[in-house]
Write a protein that holds these residues in place. Sequence first.
Motif, PDB file in Angstrom:
ATOM      1  N   ILE A 173      14.839   3.551   0.234  1.00 19.71           N
ATOM      2  CA  ILE A 173      13.628   2.724   0.256  1.00 19.71           C
ATOM      3  C   ILE A 173      12.678   3.176   1.362  1.00 19.71           C
ATOM      4  N   VAL A 174      13.230   3.458   2.535  1.00 23.53           N
ATOM      5  CA  VAL A 174      12.392   3.944   3.640  1.00 23.53           C
ATOM      6  C   VAL A 174      11.683   5.238   3.229  1.00 23.53           C
ATOM      7  N   GLU A 175      12.426   6.149   2.608  1.00 23.44           N
ATOM      8  CA  GLU A 175      11.844   7.441   2.201  1.00 23.44           C
ATOM      9  C   GLU A 175      10.723   7.256   1.181  1.00 23.44           C
ATOM     10  N   ILE A 176      10.940   6.370   0.207  1.00 21.12           N
ATOM     11  CA  ILE A 176       9.940   6.143  -0.838  1.00 21.12           C
ATOM     12  C   ILE A 176       8.695   5.476  -0.265  1.00 21.12           C
ATOM     13  N   VAL A 177       8.900   4.477   0.589  1.00 22.88           N
ATOM     14  CA  VAL A 177       7.764   3.769   1.194  1.00 22.88           C
ATOM     15  C   VAL A 177       6.949   4.711   2.060  1.00 22.88           C
ATOM     16  N   LYS A 178       7.639   5.506   2.879  1.00 22.19           N
ATOM     17  CA  LYS A 178       6.941   6.440   3.772  1.00 22.19           C
ATOM     18  C   LYS A 178       6.219   7.543   3.003  1.00 22.19           C
ATOM     19  N   LYS A 179       6.793   7.952   1.877  1.00 24.74           N
ATOM     20  CA  LYS A 179       6.129   8.967   1.046  1.00 24.74           C
ATOM     21  C   LYS A 179       4.843   8.389   0.461  1.00 24.74           C
ATOM     22  N   HIS A 180       4.891   7.113   0.092  1.00 14.82           N
ATOM     23  CA  HIS A 180       3.712   6.435  -0.469  1.00 14.82           C
ATOM     24  C   HIS A 180       2.654   6.193   0.597  1.00 14.82           C
ATOM     25  N   ASN A 181       3.118   5.765   1.783  1.00 15.65           N
ATOM     26  CA  ASN A 181       2.191   5.486   2.886  1.00 15.65           C
ATOM     27  C   ASN A 181       2.900   5.767   4.213  1.00 15.65           C
ATOM     28  N   PRO A 182       2.692   6.963   4.776  1.00 20.24           N
ATOM     29  CA  PRO A 182       3.387   7.355   6.015  1.00 20.24           C
ATOM     30  C   PRO A 182       3.119   6.413   7.192  1.00 20.24           C
ATOM     31  N   ASP A 183       1.998   5.678   7.141  1.00 18.49           N
ATOM     32  CA  ASP A 183       1.632   4.808   8.254  1.00 18.49           C
ATOM     33  C   ASP A 183       2.236   3.403   8.156  1.00 18.49           C
ATOM     34  N   ARG A 184       2.879   3.100   7.036  1.00 13.04           N
ATOM     35  CA  ARG A 184       3.451   1.763   6.885  1.00 13.04           C
ATOM     36  C   ARG A 184       4.606   1.584   7.858  1.00 13.04           C
ATOM     37  N   GLN A 185       4.511   0.566   8.699  1.00 10.63           N
ATOM     38  CA  GLN A 185       5.560   0.292   9.682  1.00 10.63           C
ATOM     39  C   GLN A 185       6.748  -0.402   9.004  1.00 10.63           C
ATOM     40  N   ILE A 186       7.954   0.108   9.290  1.00  6.69           N
ATOM     41  CA  ILE A 186       9.168  -0.443   8.689  1.00  6.69           C
ATOM     42  C   ILE A 186      10.166  -0.794   9.786  1.00  6.69           C
TER      43      ILE A 186
END
Length: 222
Positions: A173-186
Motif C-alpha cells: 500500500i505504501v508503494e502504491i500510494v507513493k507511486k501515485h503521489n510521492p508527496d503524500r505523507q504516510i
Amino acid sequence: MNELLEKLAECVEFGKINNASPYPPTMKGQDGADEYAKQAIDEGIEPGEILKHGLMVGMEKVGIKFRENKVFVPQVLMSAKAMSAAMDHLKPYFSSGAAERKGVFVVGTVEGDLHDIGKNLVAMMVEGNGYEVIDLGTDVKAEQFIETAEKHPGSVIGLSSLLTTTMANMQKIVEIVKKHNPDRQICIGGAPITQDFSEKIGADSYKPDPQGVVEFLNSLAS
C-alpha cells in the motif's frame, strides 16, 4: 483558561461522559463532557476554542498517560466517549465551515487485517486533538486510501496492522500510494511494526502510540 473549559478538559481526561454516567466513581452525579460542551456553546465560546482549550487539553493528558502506562485501553475508551459526547455539540460548526480543523487524517487497517482497536484509539486521539478523521475501517485496499486522500488535498494517511502476515500488504500500500503521489505523507503503526520496517518500506513516520501520531501530525501542521 475559562473555568468551563477546565471542567470540560477534566471530564475528557477522566472519562466523564455526562451527568448520568456512573464513571468515574469519584465524579458520579456531576455534569460531564456533554453538559459542559453544550454550556460552553450556549455561553458563546467559539467551537475552535472549546476544541483547543477543552477537548485537546484533556486528550493530550490521556495520550501521555497511556504512553507512560499510567492508564490502559478501557480508560482511554471512556475518555474517547466523553470527547465524542462533547464533539456532537461542535461538529455542526466544523461541517458548516464556521470553525476550522487543523487538517485531515485518513486512517484504516490494511488489506487482509480485521483488527481495529489500535486504529480506533489513534483515530479518537487524533480527532480529539483538532483534526478531521476519515476512518475507512478494516481490510482497506490501497485504492481506497488513494481515492479518499485525493478528495482532501494535504491529508495524511495512517496505516495500521496487527498481524505479521499483513505487513507485506502494508508495504504494498505504501508503494502504491507513493507511486501515485510521492508527496503524500504516510504514518504507520501496529504491534509488529518497527522503525526499521518503516524506513525499509518508505513510510514517512512510525509511531508506537496514539500520542506519537498526534505529535507527528502537529509537526506537519505547524
